[in-house]
Scaffold this motif. Structure first.
Motif, mmCIF file in Angstrom:
data_model
loop_
_atom_site.group_PDB
_atom_site.id
_atom_site.type_symbol
_atom_site.label_atom_id
_atom_site.label_comp_id
_atom_site.label_asym_id
_atom_site.label_seq_id
_atom_site.Cartn_x
_atom_site.Cartn_y
_atom_site.Cartn_z
ATOM 1 N N ARG A 142 0.829 -1.191 0.000
ATOM 2 C CA ARG A 142 0.000 0.000 0.000
ATOM 3 C C ARG A 142 0.873 1.254 0.000
ATOM 4 N NH1 ARG A 142 -5.330 -0.332 1.575
ATOM 5 N NH2 ARG A 142 -6.059 -2.478 1.611
ATOM 6 N N ASP A 143 0.224 2.391 -0.104
ATOM 7 C CA ASP A 143 0.916 3.668 0.036
ATOM 8 C C ASP A 143 1.169 3.941 1.517
ATOM 9 O OD1 ASP A 143 0.802 4.252 -2.770
ATOM 10 O OD2 ASP A 143 -1.314 4.772 -2.520
ATOM 11 N N ALA A 144 1.772 5.081 1.822
ATOM 12 C CA ALA A 144 2.022 5.470 3.206
ATOM 13 C C ALA A 144 0.711 5.534 3.979
ATOM 14 C CB ALA A 144 2.717 6.828 3.246
ATOM 15 N N GLU A 147 -2.864 3.820 2.973
ATOM 16 C CA GLU A 147 -3.769 4.307 1.940
ATOM 17 C C GLU A 147 -3.527 3.533 0.645
ATOM 18 O OE1 GLU A 147 -6.083 6.650 2.429
ATOM 19 O OE2 GLU A 147 -5.505 7.220 4.475
ATOM 20 N N LEU A 148 -4.443 3.670 -0.313
ATOM 21 C CA LEU A 148 -4.295 2.997 -1.608
ATOM 22 C C LEU A 148 -4.835 3.919 -2.697
ATOM 23 C CD1 LEU A 148 -3.423 0.462 -3.136
ATOM 24 C CD2 LEU A 148 -5.727 -0.451 -2.800
ATOM 25 N N SER A 149 -3.932 4.496 -3.460
ATOM 26 C CA SER A 149 -4.325 5.439 -4.514
ATOM 27 C C SER A 149 -4.692 4.682 -5.783
ATOM 28 C CB SER A 149 -3.179 6.399 -4.814
ATOM 29 O OG SER A 149 -2.107 5.701 -5.447
ATOM 30 N N THR A 152 -1.355 3.647 -7.597
ATOM 31 C CA THR A 152 -0.658 2.505 -6.994
ATOM 32 C C THR A 152 -1.371 1.196 -7.305
ATOM 33 O OG1 THR A 152 0.271 3.822 -5.189
ATOM 34 C CG2 THR A 152 0.049 1.457 -4.799
ATOM 35 N N THR A 182 -10.340 4.545 -6.998
ATOM 36 C CA THR A 182 -9.424 3.408 -6.948
ATOM 37 C C THR A 182 -10.103 2.148 -7.463
ATOM 38 O OG1 THR A 182 -8.183 4.362 -5.097
ATOM 39 C CG2 THR A 182 -7.973 1.990 -5.435
#
Length: 366
Positions: A142-144, A147-149, A152, A182
């Motif tokens: 995942r992102d930082a 989160e999940l953009s 990504t 997303t």
């Protein structure tokens, strides 16, 4: 005595561990995201009466197509959808908990030679269900801040070209909400099945759009739900999904005969008749969740963004020690082996108070 290692278990299952959330008898159990509120008494009486009627016909097999239940589920979901997007019974499927729903999805669309992608950390049953169906598991990052953009997610899908993608929204165990952008990005990037697991959808802020709104025109999109959380029905085991009618046709190929008992169907239909009363407790749970977030921040912890009925919080110097210290006081939370983090479910006001007070007392000693 014969052990598991002595049996001719499938080679791909050797060395694997089953799902194992702790089950301990404690005064305050806040570890598995249950709805700790009891079913309203008037609703319980109606459910019991429905069960009594169903028992009188228990000598016969239940409705294999659970038509009344599917119609009731469609009616419940349609309350949050525009009229032009209304679902019918043909769009609905149900099974014994959303885990069985997801297992059936993997039986129908996964299996040997096929793959399932999701984004870690996420619901721990996903890889176990993949193992059980011989589906290759792919865990992407995942992102930082969990989160999940859209970017990504789409890049990962294009890189691996999976047969299925599971998106947990809000995500378990982090509580992170997932944008519809997303979901759309993943759907557009893959040729396969996309499942949005909305087990905790009812705990999102009012007005939050569901991935159900994306169903029209997307034949490979499936939205999974459960009655375990918002409806306080964890012990009944009723999960369901909404999808194109062709998807439910596919699931009929793998379901066991009469897989939903007459008692399960009767209890679920009765509960859905009282959805307003059942969901009234959701506001209280959201209030306790927000209270936890606020107090944890005051205590110096880092609660992550959440739209579920639980809070993942970081800044815990020794999660195992804090877990054990809380357990000694009769409070069970979840140690997920995420570095520096613990997770706690939002309970009743009294349960939440017990957790927060105990944690504050421990703060100077652990």
């Amino acid at each position: 005595m014969t052990s598991l290692d002595d049996l001719p278990v499938r080679a791909d299952l050797r060395g694997k561990s089953p799902y194992g959330a702790p089950q301990k008898s404690v005064p305050v159990a806040l570890n598995v995201n249950e709805n700790t509120h009891q079913i309203p008494e008037a609703v319980a009486h109606d459910i019991v009466q429905s069960l009594a009627v169903a028992v009188l016909g228990a000598n016969r097999y239940p409705d294999r197509e659970f038509a009344v239940l599917r119609d009731s589920l469609a009616g419940y979901l349609n309350r949050g959808l525009p009229e032009e997007q209304a679902l019918t019974a043909s769009n609905l499927w149900a099974a014994n908990g959303s885990n069985e729903v997801l297992q059936q999805v993997l039986q129908a669309f996964g299996g040997p030679g096929r793959s399932l992608l999701s984004f870690d950390p996420t619901y721990s049953m996903y890889p176990l269900l993949a193992d059980g169906t011989g589906t290759r598991w792919i865990g992407e990052s995942r992102d930082a801040d969990f989160e999940l953009s859209p970017e990504t997610a789409a890049v990962a899908v294009k890189r691996h070209d999976p047969d299925l993608v599971f998106l947990c929204s809000p995500n378990n165990p982090t509580g992170t909400p997932l944008s519809l952008d997303t979901v759309e990005a993943v759907y557009d990037a893959t040729r396969g099945i996309v499942v949005v697991d909305e087990a905790y959808a009812e705990f999102a802020p009012d007005g939050t759009p569901s991935a159900l709104t994306l169903l029209p025109g997307r034949e490979r999109l499936l939205i999974s739900r459960t009655m375990s959380k918002a409806f306080a029905f964890a012990g009944v085991r009723l999960g369901y999904l909404a999808a194109a009618p062709a998807v439910t046709d596919a699931l009929r190929l793998v379901r066991l005969p009469y897989h939903l008992s007459a008692l399960t169907q009767a209890a679920a239909v009765a509960a859905l008749r009282h959805s307003e009363e059942m969901l009234a407790m959701v506001d209280d749970i959201r209030g306790q969740r927000d209270r936890i977030v606020t107090r944890l921040a005051e205590l110096g912890y880092r609660p992550y963004r959440t739209e579920s009925n639980f809070v993942l919080f970081g800044g815990v110097r020794d999660p195992h020690a804090v877990f054990e210290a809380l357990l000694e006081q009769g409070i069970l939370v979840r140690d997920l082996a995420i570095e520096g983090c613990l997770r706690v479910s939002a309970g009743t006001e009294a349960e939440t108070t017990a957790f927060l007070d105990a944690l504050a007392e421990l703060d100077s000693t652990v």
